[in-house]
Design a protein around this motif. Sequence first.
Motif, short mmCIF file in Angstrom:
data_model
loop_
_atom_site.label_atom_id
_atom_site.label_comp_id
_atom_site.label_asym_id
_atom_site.label_seq_id
_atom_site.Cartn_x
_atom_site.Cartn_y
_atom_site.Cartn_z
N GLU A 245 -4.83 -10.45 2.96
CA GLU A 245 -5.48 -10.52 4.05
C GLU A 245 -4.75 -9.25 4.95
O GLU A 245 -4.37 -8.53 5.87
CB GLU A 245 -5.35 -11.76 5.21
N ALA B 263 -4.99 -5.50 4.13
CA ALA B 263 -5.76 -5.58 4.89
C ALA B 263 -5.93 -4.89 5.57
O ALA B 263 -6.30 -4.19 6.77
CB ALA B 263 -6.86 -6.35 4.31
N GLU B 264 -4.69 -5.49 6.72
CA GLU B 264 -4.29 -4.86 7.65
C GLU B 264 -3.96 -3.73 7.73
O GLU B 264 -4.05 -3.15 8.64
CB GLU B 264 -3.65 -6.00 8.54
N GLU B 265 -3.26 -4.31 7.11
CA GLU B 265 -2.23 -2.08 6.40
C GLU B 265 -3.28 -1.21 6.27
O GLU B 265 -3.42 -0.03 6.41
CB GLU B 265 -0.90 -2.32 5.68
N HIS B 266 -4.40 -1.04 5.08
CA HIS B 266 -4.78 -0.55 4.22
C HIS B 266 -6.34 -0.48 4.22
O HIS B 266 -6.91 0.68 4.34
CB HIS B 266 -4.42 -0.48 2.68
N GLY B 267 -6.87 -1.86 5.15
CA GLY B 267 -8.34 -1.50 4.99
C GLY B 267 -8.74 -2.03 4.00
O GLY B 267 -8.40 -2.42 2.73
N TYR B 268 -10.51 -2.37 4.24
CA TYR B 268 -10.86 -2.12 2.82
C TYR B 268 -11.70 -1.36 2.74
O TYR B 268 -12.09 -0.20 3.65
CB TYR B 268 -12.28 -3.19 3.33
N ILE C 255 -10.53 -3.15 -0.90
CA ILE C 255 -9.74 -3.34 -1.72
C ILE C 255 -9.85 -3.68 -3.06
O ILE C 255 -10.77 -4.51 -3.73
CB ILE C 255 -8.82 -4.58 -1.16
N GLU D 185 -14.32 -6.37 -0.19
CA GLU D 185 -15.75 -5.71 0.82
C GLU D 185 -15.26 -6.36 2.06
O GLU D 185 -14.68 -5.69 2.89
CB GLU D 185 -17.01 -5.59 0.79
N SER D 186 -14.69 -7.24 2.43
CA SER D 186 -14.75 -8.06 3.53
C SER D 186 -13.62 -9.08 3.76
O SER D 186 -13.52 -10.04 2.09
CB SER D 186 -15.62 -7.83 4.38
N GLU D 187 -13.58 -9.52 4.56
CA GLU D 187 -12.71 -11.23 4.39
C GLU D 187 -13.38 -12.22 3.96
O GLU D 187 -11.76 -12.84 3.46
CB GLU D 187 -12.34 -10.74 6.21
N ARG E 141 -5.46 0.45 -3.06
CA ARG E 141 -6.27 0.67 -2.19
C ARG E 141 -7.69 0.65 -3.03
O ARG E 141 -6.71 2.03 -4.58
CB ARG E 141 -6.50 1.80 -1.38
#
Length: 611
Positions: free
Chosen positions: A145, A148-153, A155, A172-174, A201
Motif C-alpha cells: 500500500e 502504491a501511494e508513491e508510485h501508483g498502480y 505494481i 492492479e488495485s488495493e 513499478r
Amino acid sequence: MFRKVLVANRGEIAVRVMRACEELGVRTVAVYSEADKHAGHVRYADEAYNVGPARAADSYLDQAAILEAARKADADAIHPGYGFLAENASFAERVEESEVTWIGPPATAMERLGEKTKARRVMSAADVPVVPGTSEPIEGPADVEAFAEEHGYPIAIKAEGGGGGRGMKIVESEDEIEDQLAAAKREGEAYFDNDSVYLERFLEAPRHVEVQIIADHHGNVRHLGERDCSLQRRHQKVIEEGPSPALSDDLRERIGAAARKGIADTDYTNAGTVEFLVEGSASSESPRADGEAVDDEFYFLEVNTRIQVEHPVTEEITGIDIVKEQLRVAAGKEIGFDQSEIAIDGHAMEFRINAENAANDFAPATGTLATYDPAGGIGVRVDDAVRQGDDIGGDYDSMIAKLIVHAGDRQECLARAERALREFDIEGFHTVIPFHRLMVTDERFTSGTHTTNYLDEELDPERIDRAVERWGPTESAAADDAADVAEREFTVEVNGKRFEVNLEERGAPAIPTGGSADGGGMDRPDVATADDEGSAVSTAEGERISAEMQGTILSVEVAPGDEVSAGDVVLVLEAMKMENDVVADSGGTVAEVLVDEGESVDMGDPLVVIE
C-alpha cells in the motif's frame, strides 16, 4: 577437464548438457524421480540414480539426495541445468564445500545476484539503470500500500528467487493486494524454496531484451549479444529470438556494455544472463499519439545465474557452444576468444514446444506420444529428450522440446520457421505448434513491433482457436500399429543405481500398467470424470468438482460447512509449474474436501463435493 559430470536436472536440458560432455570425452550421470525412470535423459546418460518420488521437492530439489548420488557415482562435477537447484546458492555452497566442482557461478555471486533485491543494489552501484522498486524484501500488505501511494498502480510483486514469471503477480488495485501477495509468496516457496518478495513499478508495454554473458576465473567477461524475449504469455517466454529486431546499434552497444560492467563488478564466473526491459520507440509501434519521438530507455530487470532455456538462439548466431564454455570455465580454463572476435551471424528463433492446448487457455496436456516426428533440414535444430511412444505426464514443466531455426536474416528465419513448424508432427495430445504457426504469420510479430503484453492484451483469442482447429492433433494410427506388441520393462535398482531390462513380445496381449510407478494407469470406475465443459459433475450427493488435469494441490481454500458461490475458488492446483484456480460452478455448502495440500492428483480425481 572433468572425468564424470552429474547433471542435476531432467528433460531436454539434461540431454543438452550430456551431449556437450560426450563431445568433450566426459562421462555423464543422470538423476531421476520415480516418475522419470524411463525418461529420455535417463536413457542417454552413462549411468543413473534414483533420487526420490515424483514430487520435485522430494527428488530433484532434494539437495542431500543429489549429493549422495554424486558420491555414489564418483562424479567430480555437478551441472545444474536450469530450474530446480540451478540458482540455489545454498546448494552451490554445499557442492563447493564438497570434493565435487560446481559448474556455475560461485555461491557468493549467486547470493548477490540471484536474490533480486540484492541484484538491484549491485547493479545500481555499477551505474546500471534499474526499475523503481524496493531494495529490501517487503513484510506485508502495508508495504504494498505504501509503495502504491508513491508510485501508483500497477505494481509487480516478485519472488526474490524467482524467474521466468514464476513467483510474479501484478496488483492492479488495493483490493487485490492480499491475494496477489499470498500467491507470489506461495509460488516463491514452491518453486524456489524462498517466500521473500519485493516490489517494482510494473512497466506495462516494454520489450524484454537479455544479454548472454560468460566470465572466467582470470578476470575475463564476454557478452555474446542479445536475445529478444518480448513475446510472452503471463510473463512466460514463448518465442525467443536474436538479435532483437527493436534495438538501434547505439542501444545495442549500451545494453551490452551495461551487462558486462554489471557482471564484472560482482566477481561472477561461468554463464549467466542479464535481463533488461526497454521502453520507448524500440518497444512500441506507436509510442506517442502525437508522433513525437521518444528516447529509448532500458532498465535492469534481473540476472539469471545459470544457463537459459533460450541459450540455443545465441549459440546459433555466434557459433559458440555455451555449455562447453561452462565446462571449460568451471575446469579453470581461460575464455579463448576476445570480445572483438564475437560476430553475429544472421538471425535465430526458438519455439518452445509445450504440451498445452492453446485453445483452452493453454491448459497443460498429457498423454502418449503416438507420433513424434520432429522437423529437420538446413538451419533447423531440435533439442529434446523424448521419443515416439513416451508418456508425457503432468509432474513437471510442460515443455517437451525446443525448435531452433537459424537463417541469414529475420525474414528468411520466419519463412524457415513456418516450414519447420509445418513439418513438426506430434500426435497423441495437444501442443502449442498451431499457436506458433499462427505467430510466424502474425503481422505484429513478423514486423517486430510486439511488446510483452501483446499476447495477453491485444491478440484476438479467436485467432488462436481457429489455428488449433485447423492445425491441431488428429487421430493417430500409431496405437493400432503397436497393438500386437507387448513390451515388458523391468527396472532394477541396487543401492539406488538404476539398471533396466526391456523385453518385447509380438503377438501377445498388452499388459495393463495400472498402479505402476511410471505413471501408467487404467480407468478407475469409482472416480468421477470431468465433463467436456469443466471440472464439475453433478451427482446424487451434489456437485462433485474433479481435477481437469494431473497436478499437485497447492492450497485448499474451503472447509466442510463453508458457503460458496458460483465462481468462488475452492482450491489451487499446480500443473506443470502453473497455478490453476479450481472454482465452483454453482453455489452451495461444502460437504466434503477430498484432498489435502501437497497431495498429487490425476485427471478426473474428485476434489470437493458441494451440496
